[in-house]
Design an enzyme around this catalytic site. Structure first.
Site, PDB file in Angstrom:
ATOM      1  N   HIS A   1       0.851  -1.202   0.000  1.00 14.00           N
ATOM      2  CA  HIS A   1       0.000   0.000   0.000  1.00 14.00           C
ATOM      3  C   HIS A   1       0.886   1.251   0.000  1.00 14.00           C
ATOM      4  CE1 HIS A   1      -4.057   1.686   0.747  1.00 14.00           C
ATOM      5  NE2 HIS A   1      -3.315   2.732   1.090  1.00 14.00           N
TER       6      HIS A   1
ATOM      7  N   HIS B   1       2.641   4.289   0.967  1.00 15.69           N
ATOM      8  CA  HIS B   1       2.728   4.977   2.260  1.00 15.69           C
ATOM      9  C   HIS B   1       4.150   5.412   2.553  1.00 15.69           C
ATOM     10  CE1 HIS B   1       4.279   1.010   3.398  1.00 15.69           C
ATOM     11  NE2 HIS B   1       4.698   1.528   4.543  1.00 15.69           N
TER      12      HIS B   1
END
Ligand SMILES: O=P(O)(O)O[C@H]1O[C@H](CO)[C@@H](O)[C@H](O)[C@H]1O
Ligand SMILES: O=P(O)(O)O[C@H]1O[C@H](CO)[C@@H](O)[C@H](O)[C@H]1O
Lengths: 351, 351
Positions: free
Chosen positions: B164, B166
């Site tokens: 993800h 980030h």
């Protein structure tokens, strides 16, 4: 809050040899790991492979054929990062664009004719032969070059591209960064305290005991108080020794023994051929041979990347590259764990 | 012998920001590579995965449920290396055994609700939102902490354990090693030359052009003269800016644009989601907010490991760890290569 406990409470530790700090956050080891898994090393390396350029009798990239060597074997690196005759870069036209000449030689040293052996599985006599070959090369190249870096990259994880047991020796016309740094810090320590830093450090660690991994009459291996890699160690003589080539006969034998014991423990930790980069640091040579190098103490650094298992390593990335090294267990915990491991190699254990 | 040519003749280059050297041996790239191959990143990351603790609506390790966030999302790291309340280590009993207090906070920032996006594939408005969130956190945590390290580890190769998109933000009660180092070198440069080092450097590089990768009215991205990683870059404002939070509206937009262009080129280089660690460095904060930080210039470092292809990386091991960083192509060659790549992402190209 509460009373300070190193294995529970994060803190920073000072590395007097590099003049920097490491962040110790031992509680971090509790976090789950869902990241990259490393491939364990191959178990089926053939003892002799005619296509492996490091084997006796094999043909190298430059067309030369290796002799049928039976002990150690030294030859020039066929793709050297340092060559003896590179021309000087021109004068810099600006202080932010500075280049300097870099000359040198790169050699490869095979430890043994067999590809399926590693140092911990070699006999004491075979390890002793490696030590002698190191000392010989250090003296030979050190006659003219200021710095002779002996280093071993072990395991594919550490960028090693050939399973045959070997190390490299890069001699340079300049003092590399790490050499300059350790020269400065050791010089300052001697000036301020009147005793070589690492001699004093070994005495302290021998007395404190909690970071000792293995020791004998001449040598001490500790997880240094300021270790950055999880199972990093520092190999130190107990006597003041400037360079590898200064080691006596007896010290070479006891070095073979202490190395073998350390490396067996390393392999036993996760029951895998333990990857690492290691290397020797000693007083500079060449033009420095005539200078006072009393602040220097010979030592070897072992930097192994594995953290939790044979497949989970420590990544020195983001925070570490941009800010500061961080470790996930205390050096005392790492030393305890290594100390408690058997001194018989897991592959040679009688079941 | 012969006339010096940087791409043929090894030499050392000085890094004025870290006060150290890199060995440039461009001819080394010719050697064959038989070592470790990296696994390319997965192509099938689901856009939303209820078991991924970084996704909207997912449950994290501490039992908290993420909101259905639609832009960026900041939350406390569930396994923080720095906590606000660790007790002080006791006084050192010996100069070689020095510990210091380390306090702080660690946060995670999701860039976007979708797991299958990366920065180069996000819209300019979405990247701009990330920049605003960075500036906000830098100001908020910088109100009390001396150093706020924003960094992104991208790709499993760089220790990233979650696909993800980030980054992380670690704020600390101390100046980490790299911060202390850059503080010292930039201060010395301003004292000696009367101009901030990186402002002068950007002006020089804009004029010399050979190491420029992308630029616009406010920003310049170069492969620095002293780069260690093969395709390392340095992102610099053209104006004197101390901290992220000092950027104007227009500069934030143009930063989004220059970042997107750089990251598209990175992905296009080997047609793979390009792994790297990146992070921001700016003037220290907290107690330093009241001090003169005119020697500081805001900048971001990008440290990508890939060397030859999507699966062959540069290993900074043996010689690099024990002696000095070494690179296998010149910074000028790397810049040329990046510069010549298209600014349309390979995944978004009309065939
Ligand atoms: O916090 P993460 O992403 O799980 O962990 C990653 O980044 C950290 C900060 O750079 C490193 O200390 C870890 O070794 C790395 O795996
Ligand atoms: O010379 P080798 O073993 O092929 O290469 C290995 O060691 C060198 C010296 O540490 C590094 O520069 C290389 O990145 C690494 O892959």
């Amino acid at each position: 809050g509460g009373r300070f406990c190193a294995s529970e409470h994060q803190h920073a530790r000072y590395n007097p040899l590099r003049d920097d700090w490491v962040l110790v956050s031992a509680h971090r080891v509790k976090r789950p790991w869902q990241g990259q898994l490393e491939k364990p090393p191959p178990e089926d390396v053939p003892r002799w492979d005619p296509n492996n350029p490091l084997c006796p009798g094999a043909t190298r990239a430059n067309g030369e054929v290796n002799p049928q060597y039976e002990g150690t074997f030294v030859f020039p690196n066929d793709f050297p990062a340092l060559q003896p005759d590179a021309p000087e870069p021109g004068d810099s036209d600006h202080p932010l664009f500075r280049a300097a000449a870099a000359r040198g030689v790169c050699k490869v040293m095979c430890f043994h004719p067999w590809s399926d052996l590693t140092l911990p599985l070699m006999s004491l006599a075979e390890i002793r032969a490696v030590i002698d070959a190191w000392a010989e090369l250090a003296a030979e190249l050190g006659a003219s070059y200021p710095w002779v870096q002996i280093f071993e990259n072990k395991g594919a994880m550490m960028g090693c591209s050939n399973p045959h047991p070997h190390c490299q020796v890069w001699a340079s016309s300049f003092l590399p960064n790490e050499a300059r740094l350790e020269d400065r810090t050791q010089r300052q320590h001697l000036n301020q305290h009147g005793v070589p830093m690492l001699l004093e450090y070994a005495e302290q660690e021998a007395r404190r005991k909690e970071r000792v991994v293995v020791e004998n009459a001449d040598w001490l291996v500790v997880v240094p108080y300021w270790a950055t890699w999880p199972y990093q160690t520092l190999l130190l003589p107990r006597r003041h020794v400037c360079r590898l080539q200064d080691l006596h006969e007896g010290e070479r034998d006891s070095l073979a023994s202490v190395m073998k014991r350390l490396l067996i423990k390393y392999d036993n930790l996760f029951e895998v051929s333990f990857p690492y980069s290691m290397g020797w640091h000693g007083a500079p040579t060449g033009p420095y041979l005539g200078e006072d190098c009393g602040h220097w103490q010979l030592h070897a650094h072992y930097y192994p990347p594995l953290l939790r298992s044979a497949t989970v390593r420590k990544f020195m990335v983001g925070y570490e590259m941009l800010a500061q090294a961080q470790r996930d267990l205390t050096p005392e915990q790492a030393a305890e764990r290594l100390r408690s491991l058997p001194e018989v190699h897991y592959k040679q254990r009688a079941e």
